[in-house]
Design a protein around this motif. Structure first.
Motif, short mmCIF file in Angstrom:
data_model
loop_
_atom_site.label_atom_id
_atom_site.label_comp_id
_atom_site.label_asym_id
_atom_site.label_seq_id
_atom_site.Cartn_x
_atom_site.Cartn_y
_atom_site.Cartn_z
N SER A 26 2.02 -0.45 14.01
CA SER A 26 0.62 -0.84 13.84
C SER A 26 0.00 -0.13 12.65
CB SER A 26 -0.16 -0.53 15.11
OG SER A 26 -1.51 -0.87 14.95
N LYS A 29 1.32 -1.78 9.48
CA LYS A 29 0.70 -3.09 9.24
C LYS A 29 -0.72 -2.94 8.72
CE LYS A 29 3.32 -5.70 12.68
NZ LYS A 29 3.24 -6.42 13.96
N THR A 30 -1.48 -1.99 9.30
CA THR A 30 -2.85 -1.76 8.86
C THR A 30 -2.87 -1.31 7.41
OG1 THR A 30 -3.47 -1.15 11.11
CG2 THR A 30 -4.96 -0.47 9.36
N ILE A 32 -0.67 -1.90 5.09
CA ILE A 32 -0.30 -3.04 4.23
C ILE A 32 -1.48 -4.00 4.09
CG2 ILE A 32 1.16 -5.10 4.10
CD1 ILE A 32 3.43 -3.36 5.26
N LYS A 33 -2.22 -4.23 5.18
CA LYS A 33 -3.38 -5.11 5.13
C LYS A 33 -4.45 -4.56 4.19
CE LYS A 33 -2.89 -7.14 9.71
NZ LYS A 33 -3.40 -7.16 11.09
N LYS A 34 -4.61 -3.23 4.16
CA LYS A 34 -5.59 -2.62 3.26
C LYS A 34 -5.21 -2.85 1.81
CE LYS A 34 -7.32 0.97 6.33
NZ LYS A 34 -7.39 2.42 6.62
N ASN A 36 -3.38 -5.39 0.68
CA ASN A 36 -3.59 -6.81 0.41
C ASN A 36 -5.06 -7.15 0.26
OD1 ASN A 36 -0.86 -7.49 0.36
ND2 ASN A 36 -0.78 -7.76 2.57
N ALA A 37 -5.93 -6.50 1.04
CA ALA A 37 -7.37 -6.74 0.94
C ALA A 37 -7.89 -6.28 -0.42
CB ALA A 37 -8.10 -6.02 2.06
N GLU A 40 -6.79 -8.81 -3.00
CA GLU A 40 -7.63 -10.01 -2.92
C GLU A 40 -8.99 -9.78 -3.59
OE1 GLU A 40 -7.10 -13.17 -1.58
OE2 GLU A 40 -4.99 -12.54 -1.48
#
Length: 87
Positions: A26, A29-30, A32-34, A36-37, A40
């Motif tokens: 978890s 994943k968090t 990696i999401k940061k 990607n954000a 973006e």
């Protein structure tokens, strides 16, 4: 349900390890999401700091055996490539 003492212990240990592994996955994943954000949002500075954190989390997870080393290397490579493509 297990009747043998050692089997009962194995069940408890497996549950603990599964919970720990889930927690570590978890975190990865968090992170990696940061990254990607930030990509973006086209924010290179934020993306680079988030990348550093994500690589750290991935390395920790790999060291603990949560991810295979090649999986970690692939994820790091793709994230780094994406961050470097930012202008």
């Amino acid at each position: 349900m297990a009747n043998i003492k050692s089997a009962k212990k194995r069940i408890l240990v497996a549950e603990k390890r599964a919970a720990k592994n889930k927690s570590i996955r978890s975190k990865v994943k968090t992170a990696i999401k940061k990254v990607n954000a930030a990509i973006e949002a086209n924010d290179k500075a934020a993306a680079q700091t988030a990348l550093k954190e994500a690589v750290s989390e991935l390395d920790k997870a790999t060291k603990k055996g949560i991810y295979h080393k090649n999986t970690c290397a692939r994820k790091v490579s793709r994230l780094t490539l994406a961050v470097n493509k930012l202008a």
